[in-house]
Design a protein around this motif. Structure first.
Motif, short mmCIF file in Angstrom:
data_model
loop_
_atom_site.label_atom_id
_atom_site.label_comp_id
_atom_site.label_asym_id
_atom_site.label_seq_id
_atom_site.Cartn_x
_atom_site.Cartn_y
_atom_site.Cartn_z
N ASP A 221 -8.96 10.14 -35.61
CA ASP A 221 -9.95 10.29 -34.55
C ASP A 221 -10.25 11.78 -34.36
O ASP A 221 -10.70 12.43 -35.27
CB ASP A 221 -9.48 9.61 -33.26
N ASN A 222 -9.97 12.34 -33.21
CA ASN A 222 -10.31 13.76 -33.00
C ASN A 222 -9.06 14.63 -32.91
O ASN A 222 -9.07 15.67 -32.27
CB ASN A 222 -11.15 13.92 -31.73
N SER A 223 -7.98 14.23 -33.58
CA SER A 223 -6.74 15.00 -33.55
C SER A 223 -6.16 15.17 -34.95
O SER A 223 -6.34 14.31 -35.81
CB SER A 223 -5.70 14.32 -32.65
N LYS B 33 -3.71 17.97 -29.99
CA LYS B 33 -5.13 17.89 -29.68
C LYS B 33 -5.95 19.01 -30.31
O LYS B 33 -7.13 19.15 -30.02
CB LYS B 33 -5.33 17.90 -28.15
N GLN C 210 -17.00 16.50 -35.38
CA GLN C 210 -17.79 16.82 -34.19
C GLN C 210 -18.40 15.55 -33.59
O GLN C 210 -18.42 15.37 -32.37
CB GLN C 210 -18.90 17.81 -34.56
N GLN D 69 -15.56 13.42 -32.01
CA GLN D 69 -15.10 14.02 -30.76
C GLN D 69 -16.09 13.75 -29.63
O GLN D 69 -15.70 13.42 -28.51
CB GLN D 69 -14.91 15.53 -30.93
N PHE D 70 -17.38 13.88 -29.92
CA PHE D 70 -18.41 13.65 -28.90
C PHE D 70 -18.37 12.21 -28.41
O PHE D 70 -18.45 11.94 -27.21
CB PHE D 70 -19.79 13.98 -29.47
N HIS E 230 -15.84 10.17 -28.46
CA HIS E 230 -14.59 9.86 -27.77
C HIS E 230 -14.44 10.60 -26.44
O HIS E 230 -13.54 10.27 -25.67
CB HIS E 230 -13.39 10.20 -28.67
N GLU E 231 -15.28 11.59 -26.18
CA GLU E 231 -15.13 12.37 -24.95
C GLU E 231 -15.25 11.51 -23.70
O GLU E 231 -14.54 11.70 -22.72
CB GLU E 231 -16.17 13.50 -24.92
N ASP E 232 -16.16 10.55 -23.71
CA ASP E 232 -16.33 9.69 -22.54
C ASP E 232 -16.89 8.35 -22.98
O ASP E 232 -18.10 8.13 -23.01
CB ASP E 232 -17.26 10.34 -21.52
N GLU F 75 -26.60 16.19 -29.91
CA GLU F 75 -25.38 16.99 -29.83
C GLU F 75 -25.15 17.79 -31.11
O GLU F 75 -24.72 18.95 -31.05
CB GLU F 75 -24.18 16.06 -29.57
#
Length: 305
Positions: free
Chosen positions: A83-85, A188, A205, A208-209, A211-213, A226
């Motif tokens: 994912d983003n990690s 992270k 990128q 991450q976008f 998964h941010e919200d 984005e």
């Protein structure tokens, strides 16, 4: 024919007998002779594959699929991006990748690695969800089961079959993992350019976008804005790199989060629908049923804690 499993067990049989007898003398009498241990939380793996990668290999392309991936590192450190990690998989450590998680193996093209991969499917995830995004050590018991499992795949020449032997061995390993305390906290830090190519960085990128919200109804247009791409160019680029449509990835990511919330929280289906950014309960139920093969309520009845 010589069987290494039998040889190992024969060599420790006398010690095992003594230890089992000691334990037997310490087992308390049952509270109820007709009601004992159940299999409610037993993880039953299916459609199991095992393979090995050694020496130097090129950094992989990003991947998303519907299988678990258990990786054990015999030697050679490398990065696993989930994912983003980013995670540094060190010698004698393992990591578990969950279904629908974006992942890529990076920073391993210039080193000699010795990694074992076990991929599988499982309807009941048990407490495996608590092992997401963490590296951990495998016990000697798990390593012994991996030895037996590898011997099984060698003896069957890694051909598909409907036998239960592999499933039972891997089930032992997964039960051990489900109660293992992770030795590494979630990292992270976003990977550097040394770890990822430009294409990987773009995907990173995007991921991450998204998964941010996840409570928001993220659209392809939002993602395109984005990363400064046109929506059509972004769709084409994402599909070429990932092998899956961006809209499909967003949908699968939301359903993946919904599954985790159902399994690990007491939220209602309506609340989970909102947490996953769906405009209505009907839309959520329809999407969930399409992805998982049954309704959220049915999934909750068989998978919630």
């Amino acid at each position: 024919m010589f069987n290494i499993n039998d040889y190992i067990l024969d060599s420790i049989a006398s010690d095992l007998k003594i230890e089992i007898q000691k334990n037997s003398n310490r087992i308390p009498d049952p509270f109820n002779y007709f009601h004992g241990k159940t299999t409610k939380d037993l993880i039953i793996p299916e459609n199991i594959l095992m393979f090995y990668r050694s020496k130097t290999i090129a950094d992989s392309t990003p991947s998303i699929h519907e299988r678990f991936v258990l990786i054990y590192n015999f030697s050679g450190e490398g990065s696993v991006i989930i994912d983003n990690s980013a995670f540094r998989l060190k010698e004698s450590e393992a990591i578990l990748i969950y279904p629908h998680q974006y992942h890529v193996y990076a920073d391993i093209a210039k080193i000699n690695i010795s990694w074992l991969f076990i991929t599988f499917e499982a309807q009941n995830h048990g407490t495996l969800t608590e092992r997401i995004n963490a590296t951990f050590k495998l016990s000697n018991f798990s390593m012994l089961n991996i030895l037996f499992l590898s011997n099984y795949f060698i003896s069957t020449k890694n051909q598909p079959s409907e036998e239960t032997h592999a499933s039972l061995l891997l089930a032992n390993i997964l039960q051990e993992i489900s109660i293992t305390i992770p030795i590494q906290e979630l990292n992270k830090d976003i990977p550097t350019e040394k770890e990822l190519s430009s294409s990987h960085l773009l995907i990173q990128q995007i991921i991450q976008f998204i998964h941010e919200d996840l409570t928001q109804a993220v659209s392809i247009d939002d993602v395109a804005q984005e990363v400064h791409f046109s929506p059509s160019h972004l769709r084409s680029k994402f599909k070429k790199i990932m092998g899956i449509g961006l809209g499909t990835y967003i949908r699968k990511t939301k359903i993946h989060k919904a599954c985790l919330l159902i399994q690990n929280t007491s939220l209602t289906i309506s609340q989970i629908s909102q947490q996953c950014g769906f405009s209505s309960l009907y839309s959520f139920s329809r999407t969930f049923s399409s992805e998982m093969g049954h309704s959220p309520m049915t999934y909750k009845s068989t998978n919630s804690k």
